[in-house]
Design an enzyme around this catalytic site. Structure first.
Site, short mmCIF file in Angstrom:
data_model
loop_
_atom_site.label_atom_id
_atom_site.label_comp_id
_atom_site.label_asym_id
_atom_site.label_seq_id
_atom_site.Cartn_x
_atom_site.Cartn_y
_atom_site.Cartn_z
N CYS A 110 0.82 -1.22 0.00
CA CYS A 110 0.00 0.00 0.00
C CYS A 110 0.85 1.27 0.00
CB CYS A 110 -0.94 0.00 1.19
SG CYS A 110 -2.02 -1.42 1.21
N HIS A 255 -2.75 6.93 3.10
CA HIS A 255 -3.27 5.66 2.59
C HIS A 255 -4.65 5.43 3.20
CE1 HIS A 255 -3.86 1.65 1.40
NE2 HIS A 255 -3.59 1.10 2.57
N ASN A 285 -10.22 0.47 0.36
CA ASN A 285 -8.76 0.34 0.31
C ASN A 285 -8.36 -0.25 -1.04
OD1 ASN A 285 -6.08 -0.34 0.59
ND2 ASN A 285 -6.30 -1.34 2.57
N1 ACO Z 1 -18.75 -7.77 10.01
C1 ACO Z 1 -19.14 -8.07 11.26
N2 ACO Z 1 -18.28 -8.46 12.20
C2 ACO Z 1 -16.98 -8.56 11.86
C3 ACO Z 1 -16.52 -8.28 10.57
C4 ACO Z 1 -17.47 -7.88 9.61
N3 ACO Z 1 -17.14 -7.57 8.33
N4 ACO Z 1 -15.17 -8.45 10.53
C5 ACO Z 1 -14.80 -8.84 11.76
N5 ACO Z 1 -15.90 -8.91 12.55
C6 ACO Z 1 -15.97 -9.29 13.98
C7 ACO Z 1 -14.81 -10.15 14.40
O1 ACO Z 1 -15.06 -11.51 14.08
C8 ACO Z 1 -14.81 -9.90 15.89
O2 ACO Z 1 -15.79 -10.71 16.45
P1 ACO Z 1 -15.51 -11.47 17.85
O3 ACO Z 1 -15.26 -10.35 18.84
O4 ACO Z 1 -16.76 -12.23 18.08
O5 ACO Z 1 -14.30 -12.31 17.61
C9 ACO Z 1 -15.26 -8.45 16.00
O6 ACO Z 1 -15.87 -8.12 14.76
C10 ACO Z 1 -14.15 -7.47 16.26
O7 ACO Z 1 -13.10 -7.75 15.37
P2 ACO Z 1 -11.78 -6.90 15.38
O8 ACO Z 1 -10.79 -7.53 14.44
O9 ACO Z 1 -11.37 -6.64 16.78
O10 ACO Z 1 -12.32 -5.53 14.74
P3 ACO Z 1 -11.52 -4.20 14.59
O11 ACO Z 1 -12.29 -3.13 15.26
O12 ACO Z 1 -10.07 -4.35 14.92
O13 ACO Z 1 -11.60 -3.93 13.02
C11 ACO Z 1 -10.29 -4.13 11.02
C12 ACO Z 1 -11.07 -4.85 12.11
C13 ACO Z 1 -11.24 -3.16 10.30
C14 ACO Z 1 -9.77 -5.17 10.04
C15 ACO Z 1 -9.12 -3.36 11.65
O14 ACO Z 1 -8.37 -4.22 12.49
C16 ACO Z 1 -8.19 -2.76 10.65
O15 ACO Z 1 -8.53 -1.81 9.97
N6 ACO Z 1 -6.93 -3.24 10.53
C17 ACO Z 1 -5.96 -2.68 9.63
C18 ACO Z 1 -6.26 -3.07 8.24
C19 ACO Z 1 -5.27 -2.41 7.34
O16 ACO Z 1 -4.90 -1.30 7.57
N7 ACO Z 1 -4.80 -3.08 6.29
C20 ACO Z 1 -3.79 -2.35 5.58
C21 ACO Z 1 -3.11 -2.72 4.60
S1 ACO Z 1 -3.97 -3.64 3.38
C22 ACO Z 1 -2.82 -4.00 2.19
O17 ACO Z 1 -1.65 -3.78 2.34
C23 ACO Z 1 -3.33 -4.68 0.96
#
Ligand code: ACO
Length: 328
Positions: A110, A255, A285
């Site tokens: 990214c 980003h 993204n």
């Molecule tokens: N819908 C509903 N629930 C979901 C979803 C969804 N789409 N996705 C995850 N959940 C659930 C999980 O299963 C979890 O449930 P549980 O508590 O029962 O286990 C709960 O939601 C919380 O999950 P978290 O992973 O703690 O959610 P978080 O608030 O951290 O958000 C996210 C997740 C959006 C992925 C976040 O961690 C994030 O943005 N991470 C960085 C991603 C990123 O920046 N990627 C960058 C580079 S990409 C590249 O290089 C190609």
């Protein structure tokens, strides 16, 4: 010696998919996706990635008032190209008829466009006159649509810029932390080799979890933690290198991985949100394409004007990060 942007271009595919559509394929909701990422829609491309690269690159050339023959280097950044070889840049060079250009790809995930700008700056200092930098991604081709924690985050698109050398300064800060490599990856499919006893494409002992071949596998929280530290740090470092108070930046283009990551960076930097150019709500993204798409949109709608100081900042798989300051 620095860089000057002669023209920008971008392409977002026609197919737009909203969050509601994902409720039919995974256990999710519009409310969860908006609250956790700020994403409302994403665009998907029904064709090769290089088609989008070609469209964005051609738009940037037209915007610069140049012909393909005027370009002497094409650099493409992608993690989702169509071929392992040849490079996407070579395919685009051929289709475009940029017969005077050498061509190659960069993979800095990214942060690709930021790494690309840094490379362009060096090539321009060594005799190249005009460079076409294109970031094009079809993340939908490497998205596991059964994994709700990743499939809602990504989209497809391409952005491009035509650059030449100038006296205005260019500053950049790049970094990498390979210890985080196993938090975000897509591995190659296995190719059974009759001369090897066992097939071993990735090392689980190095922390890479079993994953579907060719599909993005992400541990969201470690990447999130890396991003909320790396983004503000990269902006601070590049401003210090430039001897520029952060307040003097006209625009910051981050980003677009997650609106919450951007908001956390904004409060850490104590800058107004209005200085940050964001399009994540519409296009999600698109990996290395996020920044040049946002740049092109802001140039075309008149927000970014000549003489303004722009900071771009990215992070991604690797883990890598990078920031750059240049004058538009
Ligand atoms: N819908 C509903 N629930 C979901 C979803 C969804 N789409 N996705 C995850 N959940 C659930 C999980 O299963 C979890 O449930 P549980 O508590 O029962 O286990 C709960 O939601 C919380 O999950 P978290 O992973 O703690 O959610 P978080 O608030 O951290 O958000 C996210 C997740 C959006 C992925 C976040 O961690 C994030 O943005 N991470 C960085 C991603 C990123 O920046 N990627 C960058 C580079 S990409 C590249 O290089 C190609």
């Amino acid at each position: 010696m620095g860089i000057r942007i002669l023209g920008t271009g971008s392409y977002l595919p026609e197919t737009v998919v909203d969050n509601q559509a994902f409720t039919a394929i995974v256990d999710t909701s519009d409310e969860w996706i908006v609250k956790h990422s700020g994403i409302h829609t994403r665009h998907f491309h029904d064709g090769p990635t290089y088609e989008m690269a070609l469209k964005a690159g051609t738009a940037a050339l037209e915007n610069a008032g140049l012909q393909p023959e005027d370009i002497d280097l094409i650099l493409c950044t992608t993690v989702s190209g169509d071929y392992d070889t040849p490079s996407m840049a070579c395919v685009v060079q051929g289709l475009m008829g940029a017969k005077n250009a050498v061509a190659m790809d960069i993979n800095a995930a990214c942060a690709g466009f930021v790494y690309g700008l840094d490379m362009v700056n060096m090539y321009l200092q060594h005799g190249y006159r005009r460079v076409l930098l294109i970031s094009a991604e079809s993340l939908s081709k490497i998205t596991d649509f059964t994994d709700r924690s990743t499939c809602v985050l990504f989209g497809d698109g391409a952005g491009a810029a035509v650059l030449e050398g100038t006296d205005a300064p260019f500053y950049s800060v790049l970094g990498a932390d390979g210890k985080g490599a196993c938090t975000l990856f897509a591995r190659r499919p296995d190719n059974p080799n009759p001369f090897l006893k066992k097939q071993r494409t990735i090392a689980e002992s190095d922390g890479f979890s079993p994953s579907k071949p060719g599909m993005l596998c992400m541990a969201g929280q470690p990447v999130y933690k890396f991003a909320v530290t790396a983004m503000p740090q990269a902006v601070r470092e590049v401003c210090a290198k430039a001897g520029l108070p952060m307040e003097d930046l006209d625009w910051i283009i981050p980003h677009q991985a997650n609106l919450r990551i951007i908001q956390t960076a904004v409060s850490a930097l104590k800058l107004p949100m209005e200085k940050f150019i964001c399009n994540i709500a519409d296009s999600a993204n698109t990996s290395s394409a996020c920044i040049p798409i946002a740049l092109d949109q802001a140039v075309r709608d008149g927000r970014i004007r000549r003489g303004q100081k722009i900071c771009v900042v990215g992070f991604g798989a690797g883990l890598v990060y990078g920031s750059a300051i240049f004058e538009y």
